[in-house]
Design a protein around this motif. Structure first.
Motif, PDB file in Angstrom:
ATOM      1  N   SER A  73     -25.413  27.691  -7.658  1.00 43.07           N
ATOM      2  CA  SER A  73     -24.672  28.546  -8.587  1.00 43.07           C
ATOM      3  C   SER A  73     -25.184  28.401 -10.013  1.00 43.07           C
ATOM      4  CB  SER A  73     -23.173  28.216  -8.536  1.00 43.07           C
ATOM      5  OG  SER A  73     -22.636  28.541  -7.273  1.00 43.07           O
TER       6      SER A  73
ATOM      7  N   THR B 297     -15.641  34.056  -2.197  1.00 46.72           N
ATOM      8  CA  THR B 297     -15.854  33.789  -3.622  1.00 46.72           C
ATOM      9  C   THR B 297     -16.454  35.002  -4.328  1.00 46.72           C
ATOM     10  OG1 THR B 297     -16.208  31.430  -3.202  1.00 46.72           O
ATOM     11  CG2 THR B 297     -17.036  32.302  -5.282  1.00 46.72           C
ATOM     12  N   SER B 298     -17.417  35.652  -3.682  1.00 47.44           N
ATOM     13  CA  SER B 298     -18.047  36.820  -4.305  1.00 47.44           C
ATOM     14  C   SER B 298     -17.045  37.942  -4.520  1.00 47.44           C
ATOM     15  CB  SER B 298     -19.214  37.313  -3.445  1.00 47.44           C
ATOM     16  OG  SER B 298     -18.762  37.885  -2.228  1.00 47.44           O
TER      17      SER B 298
ATOM     18  N   ALA C 269     -19.313  28.346 -16.115  1.00 50.89           N
ATOM     19  CA  ALA C 269     -18.743  29.210 -15.085  1.00 50.89           C
ATOM     20  C   ALA C 269     -19.524  29.078 -13.779  1.00 50.89           C
ATOM     21  CB  ALA C 269     -18.747  30.666 -15.562  1.00 50.89           C
TER      22      ALA C 269
ATOM     23  N   SER D 231     -26.713  31.371 -12.214  1.00 49.50           N
ATOM     24  CA  SER D 231     -26.293  31.674 -13.584  1.00 49.50           C
ATOM     25  C   SER D 231     -27.501  31.794 -14.514  1.00 49.50           C
ATOM     26  CB  SER D 231     -25.341  30.597 -14.100  1.00 49.50           C
ATOM     27  OG  SER D 231     -24.140  30.594 -13.367  1.00 49.50           O
TER      28      SER D 231
ATOM     29  N   ALA E 162     -22.966  37.774  -7.063  1.00 47.57           N
ATOM     30  CA  ALA E 162     -21.757  37.876  -7.886  1.00 47.57           C
ATOM     31  C   ALA E 162     -21.797  36.873  -9.028  1.00 47.57           C
ATOM     32  CB  ALA E 162     -20.520  37.645  -7.025  1.00 47.57           C
ATOM     33  N   THR E 163     -22.347  35.691  -8.771  1.00 45.68           N
ATOM     34  CA  THR E 163     -22.454  34.669  -9.818  1.00 45.68           C
ATOM     35  C   THR E 163     -23.411  35.113 -10.921  1.00 45.68           C
ATOM     36  OG1 THR E 163     -22.031  32.940  -8.176  1.00 45.68           O
ATOM     37  CG2 THR E 163     -22.963  32.249 -10.277  1.00 45.68           C
TER      38      THR E 163
ATOM     39  N   SER F  64     -22.605  34.268  -2.524  1.00 41.23           N
ATOM     40  CA  SER F  64     -21.981  34.569  -3.817  1.00 41.23           C
ATOM     41  C   SER F  64     -22.978  34.544  -4.972  1.00 41.23           C
ATOM     42  CB  SER F  64     -20.854  33.566  -4.111  1.00 41.23           C
ATOM     43  OG  SER F  64     -21.366  32.266  -4.343  1.00 41.23           O
TER      44      SER F  64
ATOM     45  N   VAL G 185     -18.076  27.810 -10.085  1.00 42.99           N
ATOM     46  CA  VAL G 185     -18.239  28.580  -8.843  1.00 42.99           C
ATOM     47  C   VAL G 185     -18.855  27.705  -7.754  1.00 42.99           C
ATOM     48  CG1 VAL G 185     -19.473  30.494  -7.744  1.00 42.99           C
ATOM     49  CG2 VAL G 185     -18.395  30.827  -9.979  1.00 42.99           C
TER      50      VAL G 185
ATOM     51  N   ILE H  13     -14.785  36.919  -7.474  1.00 46.17           N
ATOM     52  CA  ILE H  13     -15.496  37.100  -8.739  1.00 46.17           C
ATOM     53  C   ILE H  13     -15.542  38.572  -9.126  1.00 46.17           C
ATOM     54  CG2 ILE H  13     -17.758  36.942  -9.860  1.00 46.17           C
ATOM     55  CD1 ILE H  13     -18.248  34.381  -8.277  1.00 46.17           C
TER      56      ILE H  13
ATOM     57  N   LEU I 128     -21.551  37.616 -12.883  1.00 47.17           N
ATOM     58  CA  LEU I 128     -20.579  36.929 -13.742  1.00 47.17           C
ATOM     59  C   LEU I 128     -21.265  36.351 -14.964  1.00 47.17           C
ATOM     60  CD1 LEU I 128     -17.711  35.763 -14.191  1.00 47.17           C
ATOM     61  CD2 LEU I 128     -18.430  33.775 -12.833  1.00 47.17           C
TER      62      LEU I 128
END
Length: 317
Positions: A220, A128-129, A102, A224, A72-73, A69, A106, A132, A76
């Motif tokens: 995560s 999770t991905s 966020a 980010s 995707a994180t 993920s 995650v 998201i 995000l």
């Protein structure tokens, strides 16, 4: 002092990755026709977002897990940061807090699913991905708004004294921080032990599940930060901008010596693996090769790295 020197000494896997990087750099500048330190540093500047994500992936791999993920994180983070910033640098504190918050959320969800619900980590993080990605499309309507103000973009666009990119410095600081955490603190040593042998760690009273959750939160969080650096480069919100980081982070970590069985953390190798992938892309662009060549060469490099590691392991056994 001897213990510190031993911990800082590069492993065989990291040295192999560094040698491969040096060879690749030689080929790159030979194809370019000249040596340019500025160009090399500029590539490092652009590789920094992925490099930060790779550090997080390496931490999860150290625990014998895998995080699908992270891309995707990072995406995000791009959406949240750009939306909250809305082009106004006065919103920086709120934008950073919301983005990093966020990421922590995650990571907590991933860790809880992998430990308390006993869902295999790669399936939990894959789910999770997808969630998201769906949430991003739902809340943006497919057309994300917002932008990163020029004042904040200086973290990736500006250079310290005109010599070193600020993003490279951020990457170096995070490298040093993760190295110190894992190899020079009791918490990190417990994580290494837990990743190498969860059963033995449990019998010695080490809270293995809590450490797994912590590894996902750190992963995560770093994803980010990578998304923040990427946003500073692009300057705008873009759906799926960090999605490629998932496979790239795994590839870079493996090239740098990470093992899926856990118990190994090689931050220097992770950096070398990241730069190898990035300079491969630059070399392919320089040689005007098609995009498909990237995946072929990347796969070949992973096979070479794993083959060398297995050969060495076979000789030592």
């Amino acid at each position: 002092m001897n213990e510190v020197i031993a911990q800082l000494r590069p492993s065989a896997a990291s040295l192999r990755a560094l040698v491969l990087l040096v060879v690749l750099l030689a080929v790159f500048f030979f194809a370019l026709g000249r040596f340019s330190p500025t160009l090399a540093l500029d590539n490092i500047r652009q590789a920094a977002p992925l490099g930060v994500v790779v550090l997080g992936q390496a931490i999860v791999l150290m625990m014998g897990r895998l995080d699908l993920s992270v891309g995707a994180t990072a995406s995000l983070a791009n959406i949240v940061l750009s939306s909250v910033f809305a082009g106004n640098v006065d919103n920086m504190a709120l934008a950073l807090a919301a983005t990093l918050g966020a990421g922590v959320l995650v990571g907590l969800v991933n860790g809880i699913m992998a430990t308390k619900l006993r869902i295999p980590a790669f399936l939990a993080t894959l789910a999770t991905s997808l969630i998201i990605a769906g949430l991003i499309i739902y809340f943006t309507g497919g057309s994300p708004r917002g932008s990163v103000p020029p004042g904040f973009r200086a973290i990736t666009e500006s250079w310290l004294a005109g010599l070193v990119p600020y993003s490279a410095i951020i990457w170096l600081v995070l490298l040093a921080a993760t190295l110190f955490l894992v190899h020079f603190t009791m918490l990190g040593r417990k994580m290494l032990l837990s990743g190498a042998n969860p059963v033995a760690a449990h019998h010695t009273g080490i809270p293995a599940d809590a450490l797994v959750i912590l590894s996902f939160v750190l992963c995560s969080l770093l994803a980010s930060v990578g998304g923040i650096l990427l946003s500073a480069i692009t300057g705008m919100a873009s759906i799926g901008v960090g999605n490629a980081y998932t496979l790239d982070s795994i590839a870079a970590a493996v090239i740098g010596g990470a093992v899926f069985a856990g118990g190994v953390f090689l931050p220097l190798g992770a950096v070398a693996g990241t730069l190898i992938l990035f300079f491969v892309q630059s070399l392919l662009y320089l040689l005007s090769l098609p995009p498909a060549a990237k995946f072929i060469v990347q796969g070949g490099i992973i096979i070479l790295a794993l083959a060398l590691a297995n050969i060495r392991q076979g000789k030592s056994s």
